[in-house]
Design a protein around this motif. Structure first.
Motif, mmCIF file in Angstrom:
data_model
loop_
_atom_site.group_PDB
_atom_site.id
_atom_site.type_symbol
_atom_site.label_atom_id
_atom_site.label_comp_id
_atom_site.label_asym_id
_atom_site.label_seq_id
_atom_site.Cartn_x
_atom_site.Cartn_y
_atom_site.Cartn_z
ATOM 1 N N PRO A 1 99.987 -74.024 67.590
ATOM 2 C CA PRO A 1 100.437 -74.303 66.221
ATOM 3 C C PRO A 1 99.586 -73.550 65.200
ATOM 4 O O PRO A 1 98.519 -73.031 65.541
ATOM 5 C CB PRO A 1 100.237 -75.815 66.082
ATOM 6 N N THR A 2 100.053 -73.532 63.971
ATOM 7 C CA THR A 2 99.269 -72.918 62.896
ATOM 8 C C THR A 2 98.090 -73.842 62.582
ATOM 9 O O THR A 2 98.116 -75.024 62.941
ATOM 10 C CB THR A 2 100.136 -72.770 61.634
ATOM 11 N N ASP A 3 97.087 -73.321 61.887
ATOM 12 C CA ASP A 3 95.903 -74.128 61.579
ATOM 13 C C ASP A 3 96.277 -75.450 60.901
ATOM 14 O O ASP A 3 95.750 -76.499 61.236
ATOM 15 C CB ASP A 3 94.954 -73.368 60.643
ATOM 16 N N ASN A 4 97.220 -75.365 59.940
ATOM 17 C CA ASN A 4 97.506 -76.566 59.148
ATOM 18 C C ASN A 4 98.341 -77.599 59.917
ATOM 19 O O ASN A 4 98.498 -78.719 59.453
ATOM 20 C CB ASN A 4 98.196 -76.206 57.818
ATOM 21 N N ALA A 5 98.880 -77.192 61.092
ATOM 22 C CA ALA A 5 99.683 -78.153 61.871
ATOM 23 C C ALA A 5 98.947 -78.613 63.127
ATOM 24 O O ALA A 5 99.460 -79.409 63.895
ATOM 25 C CB ALA A 5 101.021 -77.522 62.246
ATOM 26 N N MET A 6 97.736 -78.086 63.320
ATOM 27 C CA MET A 6 96.983 -78.337 64.549
ATOM 28 C C MET A 6 96.742 -79.833 64.794
ATOM 29 O O MET A 6 97.014 -80.349 65.878
ATOM 30 C CB MET A 6 95.638 -77.605 64.444
ATOM 31 N N GLU A 7 96.256 -80.513 63.751
ATOM 32 C CA GLU A 7 95.919 -81.929 63.910
ATOM 33 C C GLU A 7 97.170 -82.757 64.249
ATOM 34 O O GLU A 7 97.144 -83.618 65.127
ATOM 35 C CB GLU A 7 95.306 -82.429 62.604
ATOM 36 N N PHE A 8 98.259 -82.466 63.531
ATOM 37 C CA PHE A 8 99.526 -83.169 63.761
ATOM 38 C C PHE A 8 99.988 -82.940 65.200
ATOM 39 O O PHE A 8 100.403 -83.866 65.908
ATOM 40 C CB PHE A 8 100.568 -82.666 62.750
ATOM 41 N N TYR A 9 99.877 -81.693 65.660
ATOM 42 C CA TYR A 9 100.309 -81.311 67.005
ATOM 43 C C TYR A 9 99.495 -82.076 68.054
ATOM 44 O O TYR A 9 100.049 -82.623 69.010
ATOM 45 C CB TYR A 9 100.097 -79.805 67.165
ATOM 46 N N GLU A 10 98.191 -82.128 67.819
ATOM 47 C CA GLU A 10 97.334 -82.837 68.776
ATOM 48 C C GLU A 10 97.632 -84.331 68.770
ATOM 49 O O GLU A 10 97.619 -84.984 69.812
ATOM 50 C CB GLU A 10 95.851 -82.570 68.447
ATOM 51 N N TRP A 11 97.928 -84.855 67.580
ATOM 52 C CA TRP A 11 98.275 -86.280 67.455
ATOM 53 C C TRP A 11 99.550 -86.575 68.261
ATOM 54 O O TRP A 11 99.623 -87.579 68.986
ATOM 55 C CB TRP A 11 98.470 -86.628 65.973
ATOM 56 N N LEU A 12 100.532 -85.667 68.153
ATOM 57 C CA LEU A 12 101.775 -85.862 68.906
ATOM 58 C C LEU A 12 101.513 -85.808 70.412
ATOM 59 O O LEU A 12 102.054 -86.586 71.185
ATOM 60 C CB LEU A 12 102.791 -84.771 68.561
ATOM 61 N N GLN A 13 100.671 -84.849 70.805
ATOM 62 C CA GLN A 13 100.401 -84.656 72.233
ATOM 63 C C GLN A 13 99.668 -85.837 72.844
ATOM 64 O O GLN A 13 100.004 -86.302 73.921
ATOM 65 C CB GLN A 13 99.554 -83.398 72.442
ATOM 66 N N SER A 14 98.652 -86.314 72.120
ATOM 67 C CA SER A 14 97.793 -87.322 72.732
ATOM 68 C C SER A 14 98.229 -88.748 72.430
ATOM 69 O O SER A 14 97.931 -89.661 73.183
ATOM 70 C CB SER A 14 96.355 -87.120 72.263
ATOM 71 N N GLY A 15 98.959 -88.944 71.341
ATOM 72 C CA GLY A 15 99.282 -90.312 70.930
ATOM 73 C C GLY A 15 100.555 -90.841 71.559
ATOM 74 O O GLY A 15 101.256 -90.136 72.285
ATOM 75 N N ASP A 16 100.830 -92.092 71.298
ATOM 76 C CA ASP A 16 102.080 -92.661 71.788
ATOM 77 C C ASP A 16 102.686 -93.570 70.713
ATOM 78 O O ASP A 16 103.101 -94.691 70.977
ATOM 79 C CB ASP A 16 101.851 -93.427 73.098
ATOM 80 N N ALA A 17 102.687 -93.039 69.470
ATOM 81 C CA ALA A 17 103.226 -93.812 68.348
ATOM 82 C C ALA A 17 104.695 -94.144 68.623
ATOM 83 O O ALA A 17 105.395 -93.378 69.267
ATOM 84 C CB ALA A 17 103.109 -92.984 67.076
ATOM 85 N N ASP A 18 105.118 -95.286 68.099
ATOM 86 C CA ASP A 18 106.527 -95.641 68.239
ATOM 87 C C ASP A 18 107.273 -95.108 67.020
ATOM 88 O O ASP A 18 107.132 -95.602 65.913
ATOM 89 C CB ASP A 18 106.655 -97.173 68.333
ATOM 90 N N LEU A 19 108.066 -94.066 67.234
ATOM 91 C CA LEU A 19 108.742 -93.423 66.099
ATOM 92 C C LEU A 19 110.226 -93.841 66.016
ATOM 93 O O LEU A 19 111.033 -93.141 65.399
ATOM 94 C CB LEU A 19 108.605 -91.905 66.198
ATOM 95 N N THR A 20 110.532 -94.965 66.600
ATOM 96 C CA THR A 20 111.911 -95.464 66.529
ATOM 97 C C THR A 20 112.307 -95.591 65.051
ATOM 98 O O THR A 20 111.532 -96.098 64.243
ATOM 99 C CB THR A 20 112.008 -96.857 67.203
ATOM 100 N N GLY A 21 113.491 -95.122 64.744
ATOM 101 C CA GLY A 21 113.973 -95.250 63.372
ATOM 102 C C GLY A 21 113.652 -94.046 62.497
ATOM 103 O O GLY A 21 114.147 -93.924 61.384
#
Ligand code: FMN
Length: 653
Positions: free
Chosen positions: A124-144
């Motif tokens: 990912p680009t520098d500014n999307a890196m943290e978001f990308y890592e959060w998606l990869q490692s996390g398991d947030a419930d994004l229902t809805g």
């Protein structure tokens, strides 16, 4: 206690000073100079949900962008939402608490769109890196959560659009609802075309999903309000510096994209011996900057547009370029108050902040159409900005193939008297240009060298187009009377020599693709001179003619004499049949296998991404199959493993 009290006073003093410096007084009014796309968000306010709610919006378009295209596309989508009664906002994931995606569903008809570019090896680009890592490692419930993704990539790269593909899939896995199919833009073909084609189907899908209708209005909406200073000038006028800087001459480390270092040009010499093309060897002085680099890193240069082109835009729009103005965002909630540092003059904006040499995108043509008084010219612009097959074909031919810039469009459509402030809003920001560093810090800790071919060619309409950065650098010839400086910063790369100097390496770098390998060879020679044991270094270099464009010939021959390098040279035009580095590689499959298969060596390729890098990759695969006795599947896995271990690296463009 005394220490704590002193620390407290210190922090208060720092905060107070920062606030002061961010607020500039002009004409009695106070304008807060908020970060532009290039400056750091200093505010701790990163709740995008709060911003959406307080401004009655339901559409948020996030961007992952390095050179501005993704950001521009995000801005266009957010702006168009209003046509469907979805008030939109652009957001930088780096400045947002992305975990709030979980609660976006609390806003009725809410939609998150992601415009995400891919870089390097599918990163990912520098500014999307943290978001990308959060998606990869996390398991947030994004229902809805309702979402759609548009990716920006380039098919010549192996990991084509990997980031967008992953994010689109991952959001669904986490329970979110895909409102429209993933769109993929290919920068190698026509990314603008890919984007408008996707967007044309995306909006009806959004309408269907939410049960809403288009307002039917095809309006132009200005994002910025113009303030021109007629009599009393503001105290502070930007003259080409970045918003965070007070002055380019009063600089302080650390230096980065938002705070470039003004490096002196120490050396600027021609490398070609003959012929009508030019290749420059430039040395930037970074002494005292505290900037560190490694062989294989990149240096970014902030260029300046050609003065004649700037003058021509002033003439075509009939504007006094010295006029000082500010463009203020009509959306007060937006963190982006100005498209570039303001107040400034039109001349500065066109010279330092805006890209006036790229092919204008379709949304610019659409807005320009409104200024044409000749119906035929108006129709032409409208057609080119449409998604009809004739429109796309005309855009391709008249803009892309004929290589027209905004200047050429205005020259060739004389009835189009565009307003210059509107153009300033529409044109993309001038981006830094990146160069592979061609020196080693072991030898040159205080200078950074680059090797750059001057871009200068005639277009099909008989015009001369020149590369923004290279033509600007070309005239910066140091002399006793003039000291030239260039704003630069270092970008770290993954293109690295093996950690153990004994490891053998093969480098393929025709033309200016040799640049990083000059640094590699300097480093290996340095280690040899220190009596370290150094592995074999094999270089494939190619150019047109030995007597013309064999750059750094003396240095290479010297290294060859000292047994520091083994050279394989391809001069494509020195004989009747064309010979390229790839032909030489084909003949040396044994040697390739010996280095990468038997001796665990590294393989590097640098230069043209479109054909050369792909051909080299194929040849290496062939060597693994034939000489390593592996079938295609095994050989592909072997090469993949080399890539993950950073034993096969490409620095291509
Ligand atoms: N595109 C891909 O699909 N995969 C890649 O691995 C990839 N790597 C890139 C590396 C470099 C150094 C550059 C300059 C471009 C690369 N691209 C790759 C293409 C960019 O993603 C594409 O040009 C995109 O439009 C850039 O968007 P931006 O201007 O928003 O940063």
């Amino acid at each position: 206690l005394l220490l704590v009290a002193l620390l407290g006073v210190g922090i208060w003093w720092l905060i107070r000073n920062r606030k002061k410096s961010d607020t500039l007084s002009s004409n009695g009014k106070s304008y807060s100079i908020q970060p532009t796309s290039m400056t750091l968000q200093t505010s701790t306010e990163n709740s995008f949900i709060k911003k959406l709610k307080s401004s009655g919006r339901s559409l948020v378009v996030f961007y992952g962008s390095q050179t501005g295209t993704g950001e521009e596309f995000a801005g266009r989508l957010a702006k168009e939402g209003i046509r469907y009664r979805l008030k939109g906002m652009v957001a930088d994931p780096e400045e947002c608490d992305m975990e709030e995606l979980v609660t976006l569903k609390t806003i009725p008809n809410s939609l998150a769109v992601f415009c995400l570019a891919t870089y390097g090896e599918g990163d990912p680009t520098d500014n999307a890196m943290e978001f990308y890592e959060w998606l990869q490692s996390g398991d947030a419930d994004l229902t809805g959560l309702n979402y759609a993704v548009f990716g920006l990539g380039n098919k010549t790269y192996e990991h084509y659009n990997q980031v967008a593909i992953y994010v689109d899939k991952r959001l669904e896995e986490l329970g979110a609802t895909r409102v429209y199919d993933l769109g993929l833009g290919d920068d190698d073909a026509n990314i603008e075309d890919d984007f408008i084609t996707w967007k044309d189907k995306f909006w009806p899908a959004v309408c269907d999903y939410f049960g809403i209708e288009s307002t039917g209005e095809d309006f132009s909406m200005r994002q910025y309000r113009l303030i021109e200073y007629k009599e009393e000038l503001p105290e502070r006028i930007y003259t080409g510096e970045m918003a965070r800087l007070h002055s380019l001459t009063n600089q302080r480390p650390p230096y980065d994209a938002k705070n470039p270092f003004l490096a002196k040009v120490k050396v600027n010499r021609e490398l070609h011996k003959n012929g009508d093309r030019s290749c420059m060897h430039i040395e930037f002085d970074i002494d005292g900057s505290k900037m560190r680099y490694d062989s294989g890193d990149h240096i970014a240069v902030y260029p300046v547009n050609n003065a004649k082109l700037v003058e021509e835009i002033g003439r075509l729009t009939n504007v006094d370029l010295e006029t000082v103005f500010t463009l203020l965002n009509t959306d007060e909630e937006s963190s982006k108050k100005h498209p570039f540092p303001c107040p400034t003059s039109y001349r500065t904006a066109l010279t330092h902040y805006l890209d006036i040499t790229m092919n204008p995108r379709t949304h610019v043509l659409k807005e320009l159409a409104e200024y044409c008084t000749d119906p035929a010219e108006k129709e032409k612009l409208k057609l080119m900005s449409s998604t009809s097959p004739e429109g796309k074909a005309l855009y391709h031919q008249w803009i892309m193939d004929d290589n027209r810039t905004i200047v050429h469009v205005l020259e060739d459509l004389p009835s189009c008297k565009a307003s210059l402030d509107h153009l300033c809003e529409l044109l993309p920001r001038l981006q830094p240009r990146y160069y592979s560093i061609s020196s080693s810090p072991k030898l040159y800790p205080n200078t950074v060298h680059i090797t750059a071919v001057l871009v200068d060619y005639e277009t099909p309409t008989g015009r001369r187009n020149q590369g923004v950065a290279t033509s600007w650098l070309a005239v910066k010839q140091p002399n006793p009377d003039t000291e030239y400086t260039v704003p630069v910063f270092i970008r770290k790369s993954q293109f690295r020599l093996p950690t153990k100097p004994q490891t053998p390496i093969i480098m393929v770098g025709p033309g200016t693709g040799f640049a990083p390998f000059r640094g590699f060879l300097q480093e290996r020679q340095f280690l040899k001179d220190e009596d370290k044991q150094v592995g074999e270094s094999i270089l494939y270099f190619g150019c047109r003619k030995r007597a013309e464009d064999f750059i750094y010939q003396d240095e290479l021959e010297e290294y060859e004499k000292k047994n520091t390098v083994k050279l394989h040279l391809a001069f494509s035009r020195d004989q009747s049949n064309k010979v390229y580095v790839t032909h030489l590689l084909e003949k040396n499959l044994d040697e390739i296998w010996k280095v990468i298969g038997e001796n665990n060596g590294h393989f590097y390729v640098c230069g043209d991404a479109r054909t050369m890098a792909g051909d080299v990759h194929k040849t290496v695969l062939k060597a693994i199959m034939e000489k390593g006795q592996l079938n295609e599947q095994q050989a592909t896995a072997f090469l993949k493993k080399m890539e993950t271990q950073k034993r096969y690296s490409a620095d291509v463009w």
